[in-house]
Design an enzyme around this catalytic site. Structure first.
Site, mmCIF file in Angstrom:
data_model
loop_
_atom_site.group_PDB
_atom_site.id
_atom_site.type_symbol
_atom_site.label_atom_id
_atom_site.label_comp_id
_atom_site.label_asym_id
_atom_site.label_seq_id
_atom_site.Cartn_x
_atom_site.Cartn_y
_atom_site.Cartn_z
ATOM 1 N N ASP A 43 -9.665 1.089 -4.870
ATOM 2 C CA ASP A 43 -8.656 0.418 -5.147
ATOM 3 C C ASP A 43 -8.807 -0.933 -4.119
ATOM 4 O O ASP A 43 -9.224 -0.750 -2.954
ATOM 5 C CB ASP A 43 -7.314 1.017 -4.843
ATOM 6 C CG ASP A 43 -6.811 2.172 -5.941
ATOM 7 O OD1 ASP A 43 -7.130 1.932 -6.858
ATOM 8 O OD2 ASP A 43 -5.906 2.833 -5.433
ATOM 9 N N TYR B 161 -12.054 11.227 2.589
ATOM 10 C CA TYR B 161 -11.041 10.035 2.840
ATOM 11 C C TYR B 161 -10.133 10.135 4.001
ATOM 12 O O TYR B 161 -10.040 11.211 4.632
ATOM 13 C CB TYR B 161 -10.087 9.756 1.763
ATOM 14 C CG TYR B 161 -10.671 9.332 0.392
ATOM 15 C CD1 TYR B 161 -10.810 8.103 -0.068
ATOM 16 C CD2 TYR B 161 -11.142 10.476 -0.698
ATOM 17 C CE1 TYR B 161 -11.327 7.852 -1.265
ATOM 18 C CE2 TYR B 161 -11.509 10.043 -1.764
ATOM 19 C CZ TYR B 161 -11.500 8.713 -2.181
ATOM 20 O OH TYR B 161 -12.134 8.718 -3.335
ATOM 21 N N ASP C 263 1.595 3.297 -3.363
ATOM 22 C CA ASP C 263 0.855 2.630 -2.187
ATOM 23 C C ASP C 263 1.689 1.228 -1.980
ATOM 24 O O ASP C 263 2.868 1.190 -2.487
ATOM 25 C CB ASP C 263 -0.561 2.539 -2.413
ATOM 26 C CG ASP C 263 -1.075 1.578 -3.686
ATOM 27 O OD1 ASP C 263 0.026 1.110 -4.223
ATOM 28 O OD2 ASP C 263 -2.109 1.448 -3.775
ATOM 29 N N ARG D 85 -3.327 8.471 -3.610
ATOM 30 C CA ARG D 85 -1.916 8.101 -3.758
ATOM 31 C C ARG D 85 -1.092 8.972 -4.312
ATOM 32 O O ARG D 85 0.201 9.244 -3.805
ATOM 33 C CB ARG D 85 -1.939 6.767 -4.697
ATOM 34 C CG ARG D 85 -2.640 5.501 -3.925
ATOM 35 C CD ARG D 85 -2.361 4.371 -5.082
ATOM 36 N NE ARG D 85 -3.310 4.485 -6.168
ATOM 37 C CZ ARG D 85 -3.098 4.014 -7.187
ATOM 38 N NH1 ARG D 85 -1.920 3.191 -7.615
ATOM 39 N NH2 ARG D 85 -3.867 3.986 -8.167
#
Length: 231
Positions: A52, A80, A94, A186
């Site tokens: 993203d 991540y 988010d 997310r």
């Protein structure tokens, strides 16, 4: 310095995507720079897994004949790191959208936060965010969302092999996650908030690994471009 033949034969480039760049912009920028620096008329360039715009970190970019390996790289496990904020949610899960709801957090202890991670280890069902690029009926989900149209989203089974809380500072939680292809961090933030009988959204996300590739070995787009013309 790599030659035109090197890039046409196929290279795997590890790029550290900057904040606010789309993955598509990184690919386009590198393709343009490779073509013009080395006088190549046409070359295939693609990435193995979108990030993203609000995320940073590892993009695996393939050139030339190595683009045939993109599906293989996309299927590999990913790591991540990032930050959840407890007590509030956003429609996009988010910071792309504004906070729409707030929730109590007084009942949440550090022990509860650590214990709750165990609910998400293994194979889990996850609903992708409505603000995502997944296609339904020929349109991206975010197109429906931005138009205010409701759309049915089916859950997906994803695998989370590691979920670790690395720091807690009030309602701000730092984490590390190792997960399968197709996992939305997310959505994990949103679901984690619900599991705590509160709410949460993702405020920071960085991809640190794809398979054996690490962001520690990645270049910024600027560094890569400088290296193209430096002997």
């Amino acid at each position: 310095m790599k030659t035109a033949d090197d890039f046409l034969s196929g290279q795997v480039l590890l790029i550290d995507k900057p904040l606010n760049w789309t993955s598509f912009q990184v690919v386009n920028k590198l393709r343009w720079e490779i073509r013009h620096a080395l006088n190549i008329k046409k070359i295939k360039v693609g990435h193995a897994g979108t990030l993203d715009p609000l995320a940073t970190g590892l993009l695996v970019i393939c050139t030339g004949k190595m683009t045939k390996q993109i599906n293989t790289f996309q299927g590999q496990e990913k790591e991540y790191t990032g930050t959840f904020v407890l007590g509030s949610t956003t429609p996009s899960y988010d910071l792309e959208t504004e906070i729409d709801k707030t929730f109590p957090t007084n009942h949440i202890s550090e022990k509860l936060i650590h214990d709750t991670t165990q609910q998400f280890i293994g194979d889990i069902e996850q609903y992708p965010p409505v603000f995502s690029a997944i296609k339904k009926d020929g349109k991206r989900l975010y197109e429906f969302a931005r138009a205010g149209e409701e759309v049915e989203i089916k859950p997906r089974t994803v695998t989370i092999s590691e979920f670790e809380i690395t720091n807690i500072d009030g309602n701000t939680i730092d984490f590390r996650v190792v997960c399968s292809k197709g996992t939305y961090i997310r959505s994990l933030a949103h679901d984690f908030g619900k599991a705590l009988n509160s709410g949460a959204h993702l405020s920071v996300l960085r991809r640190t690994k794809i398979g054996d590739f690490s962001v520690k070995n990645a270049l910024t787009p600027e560094s890569f471009i400088t290296g193209l013309t430096t002997k």
